[in-house]
Design an enzyme around this catalytic site. Structure first.
Site, PDB file in Angstrom:
ATOM      1  N   GLY A 322      18.087 -20.184   1.430  1.00 19.35           N
ATOM      2  CA  GLY A 322      17.709 -21.804   1.368  1.00 19.35           C
ATOM      3  C   GLY A 322      18.526 -22.385   0.395  1.00 19.35           C
ATOM      4  N   PHE A 324      18.489 -23.118  -2.770  1.00 19.84           N
ATOM      5  CA  PHE A 324      18.554 -22.788  -3.999  1.00 19.84           C
ATOM      6  C   PHE A 324      18.740 -21.397  -4.154  1.00 19.84           C
ATOM      7  CE2 PHE A 324      15.609 -26.291  -4.364  1.00 19.84           C
ATOM      8  CZ  PHE A 324      16.332 -27.121  -5.432  1.00 19.84           C
ATOM      9  N   GLY A 325      19.015 -20.712  -2.828  1.00 23.35           N
ATOM     10  CA  GLY A 325      19.504 -19.255  -3.115  1.00 23.35           C
ATOM     11  C   GLY A 325      18.795 -18.406  -1.894  1.00 23.35           C
ATOM     12  N   THR A 326      19.253 -17.007  -2.039  1.00 23.23           N
ATOM     13  CA  THR A 326      18.829 -16.265  -1.209  1.00 23.23           C
ATOM     14  C   THR A 326      17.401 -15.388  -1.164  1.00 23.23           C
ATOM     15  OG1 THR A 326      21.238 -15.627  -1.174  1.00 23.23           O
ATOM     16  CG2 THR A 326      19.791 -13.896   0.185  1.00 23.23           C
ATOM     17  N   VAL A 327      16.815 -15.126  -0.108  1.00 26.20           N
ATOM     18  CA  VAL A 327      15.519 -14.421  -0.166  1.00 26.20           C
ATOM     19  C   VAL A 327      15.519 -13.173   0.462  1.00 26.20           C
ATOM     20  CG1 VAL A 327      13.119 -14.922   0.842  1.00 26.20           C
ATOM     21  CG2 VAL A 327      14.429 -16.899   0.488  1.00 26.20           C
ATOM     22  N   ASP A 439      11.963 -31.339  -0.900  1.00 23.64           N
ATOM     23  CA  ASP A 439      12.763 -30.888  -0.019  1.00 23.64           C
ATOM     24  C   ASP A 439      11.499 -30.297   1.160  1.00 23.64           C
ATOM     25  OD1 ASP A 439      14.888 -29.807   1.811  1.00 23.64           O
ATOM     26  OD2 ASP A 439      15.118 -28.185   0.559  1.00 23.64           O
TER      27      ASP A 439
END
Length: 603
Positions: A322, A324-327, A439
């Site tokens: 996303g 803001f980063g990786t999941v 968002d």
């Protein structure tokens, strides 16, 4: 003097007769409503037009009537800040079909007399302060389709009579204090965990939690085939007693051996865990940048196991990414599964200033339509947020990727829209300070196995809120969902979230992304494309072709809500509370059973 006295008496008698006439003019349902009003605390005078001098209550605020006999059919007063109690006089409204008093401040009990309203189809009492239990005879409401008592202070057992409600399509008893075993009977057997979540003392098949006896064993009670079979003869009674003694002695010996074996294994496991924890603790002491925070016991695992699993996450565990980063997907030793968001390093600097200070607040935010934040871990090289793992992925995946093979039906789309609105309304109106998401988009609406929606990533937006102005000043979000004023000023407010939600509504109805090539090439976004088709009276071209069961009246209502949400001027957009109320009114009224009649996970 006497003449004046007689004139005064005549005047008083005339006034009394006039008052009596006016009182008698009001219908019995109207008088019952006035009795209900007398037990409510209406601080905003919402019910100011409920007057005893009226002939009929059918034009009163929140009241609808059956057209042929003027009997009250609906009480619709959500989000009105009403306090006080629900009067037992509610039972006098025998033709009542819809009772909607959710999102108020009502207290007291649910009156038993409510079960006299045998034509009730929908009961919404969500998000009040109601206490006591559910009336035991609620199963008499044979027409009931929707029962939402979530987010109250109700307690006691769940009545088995609910199982007799064969028309029930929505049951929400979540976030209360109910206890005991959930009856696995009739309609109650058709609902899963989402209907009961947040009641810690409930057990049963529906919540995947076995009920246990005082000895700690699962409670399995025998069921007699008939009454006669439960009464043994004298000849067989001694034999049965002997068999029972032998069986119990065998079980006692087996249990003793098993307990001894488990005790040895437990000691060994504790020694290994203690050794591992000591090693991790030494690592934490040596490297002060490692820290693990879990919220309110929501992550019941040893710290060493959590840190070990977090450190071992690699590319094979990635399930998405996303803004803001990786999941990642993290699977614990007992197969418990969680989602871990690894904060992108480009955001770490801005987050450090307020990050840990806000975590306790984020961990306390609980709502059935929000993704639950379980904990936070700071490792030497990364920052990690631990969330519930939702197996069905995002709305974006199902709507645009998987939807070609298994398109979402209309009722499921409406349910996703309504749940998402409720989650966002909670962030805007029930959190202090208010949380602006910034968002809202289909990839941030995650779905559980029942396709119930859960808004995600709200925590990261909260961390970037300017505490002084309660608005964000860093432009974030996804192109196509952003409100015009947000793009121009970089100031995100609740109304810019409302705009994004309006775009999400259009995405749900049309099945197209906000920047679909079909209209981007014409210089339009999904909002402009919708407005163009509506001006040309091409309503049928707006709806996703894969959604063949869409009701055009409901489509028109949803598009009207979306148009209000995406108004160019933020002042003319509704609040999210109003949006949620509009969705409930337009989608579920006047025939709420139609909304769930055709429900299934996929069409």
């Amino acid at each position: 003097m006497k003449m004046g006295f007689f004139v005064l008496c005549f005047y008083l008698i005339h006034v009394e007769i006039l008052f009596s006439t006016c009182s008698l003019a009001l219908t019995e349902d109207g008088l019952a409503l006035l009795e209900i009003k007398s037990t409510l605390n209406d601080s905003r005078n919402i019910l100011g037009d409920w007057q005893a001098t009226d002939e009929s209550p059918c034009k009163w605020t929140g009241i609808s009537c059956h057209p042929h006999d003027q009997r009250v059919s609906s009480i619709n007063l959500p989000y009105m800040q009403l306090g006080g109690n629900i009067s037992p006089s509610i039972g006098k409204l025998s033709r009542l079909q819809r009772l909607a008093l959710h999102q108020n401040s009502l207290n007291g009990i649910i009156p038993y007399e409510l079960t006299n309203c045998t034509e009730l189809r929908a009961v919404y009492l969500r998000a009040n302060h109601l206490q006591g239990g559910i009336p035991s005879d609620i199963g008499n409401l044979s027409h009931l389709t929707i029962l939402d008592l979530s987010s109250n202070m109700l307690k006691g057992a769940i009545p088995s009579s609910i199982g007799r409600l064969t028309r029930l399509r929505l049951l929400n008893l979540s976030t209360n204090y109910f206890s005991g075993e959930i009856p696995d009977f009739g309609a109650l057997s058709t609902f899963g965990n989402s209907s009961f979540i947040g009641n810690l003392d409930l057990c049963g098949r529906q919540v995947q939690k076995p009920c246990r006896t005082s000895m700690g064993f699962p409670a399995v009670l025998p069921h007699a085939a008939s009454d006669e079979s439960t009464v043994p003869s004298k000849r067989s009674s001694h034999y049965i007693k002997g068999v029972l003694i032998v069986v119990m002695a065998t079980m006692a010996i087996t249990l003793a051996v098993l307990l001894a074996f488990l005790w040895i294994c437990l000691l060994s496991k504790k020694e290994r865990a203690a050794k591992k924890y000591t090693e991790v603790k030494k690592q934490v002491v040596q490297d002060a940048s490692t820290k693990l925070i879990t919220f309110h016991g929501d992550l019941p695992y040893p710290s060493c196991e959590i840190i070990e699993k977090l450190e071992s996450l690699d590319q094979e565990d990635v399930v998405g990414s996303g803004g803001f980063g990786t999941v990642y997907r993290m699977v614990m030793n007992d197969c418990g599964t969680f989602a871990v968001k690894k904060i992108d390093r480009s955001h770490e600097g801005s987050i450090d200033q307020v990050f840990e200070r806000e975590l306790e607040i984020l961990g306390s935010i609980k709502h059935i339509n929000l993704v639950n934040l379980r904990g936070y871990c700071r490792l030497p090289m990364s920052k990690l947020l631990i969330y519930d793992y939702l197996a069905m992925g995002s709305l974006d995946d199902i709507l645009h990727e998987c939807g070609r093979e298994q398109p979402l039906n209309w009722s499921t789309r409406l349910r996703i829209a309504l749940g998402s609105a409720r989650g966002l309304a909670y962030l805007h109106h029930d959190c202090s300070p208010k949380i602006v998401h910034r968002d809202i988009k289909s990839s941030n609406i995650l779905l559980d196995e029942n396709l119930e929606p859960h808004v995600s990533d709200f925590g990261l937006a909260k961390l970037l809120v300017d505490e002084e102005a309660h608005v964000t000043t860093v432009v974030a979000g996804t192109f196509g969902y952003l409100a015009p004023e947000y793009l121009q000023s970089g100031r995100a407010t609740e109304k810019s979230d409302v705009y994004s939600f309006g775009v999400l509504l259009l995405e749900i109805v049309t099945g197209k992304r906000p920047t679909d090539p079909a209209f981007v090439n014409r210089g339009l976004n999904v909002v402009g494309w919708m407005n163009t088709l509506l001006k040309e009276n091409r309503l049928e071209d707006v709806v996703d072709k894969r959604c063949r069961d869409a009701d055009m009246e409901a489509v028109e209502a949803i598009l009207e809500i979306a148009a209000r949400c995406t108004d160019a001027s933020p002042d003319y957009r509704p609040t999210m509370n109003q949006v949620a109320q509009l969705l409930e009114q337009e989608v579920m009224s006047p025939c709420p059973s139609d909304f769930y009649e055709s429900h299934s996970d996929y069409s």
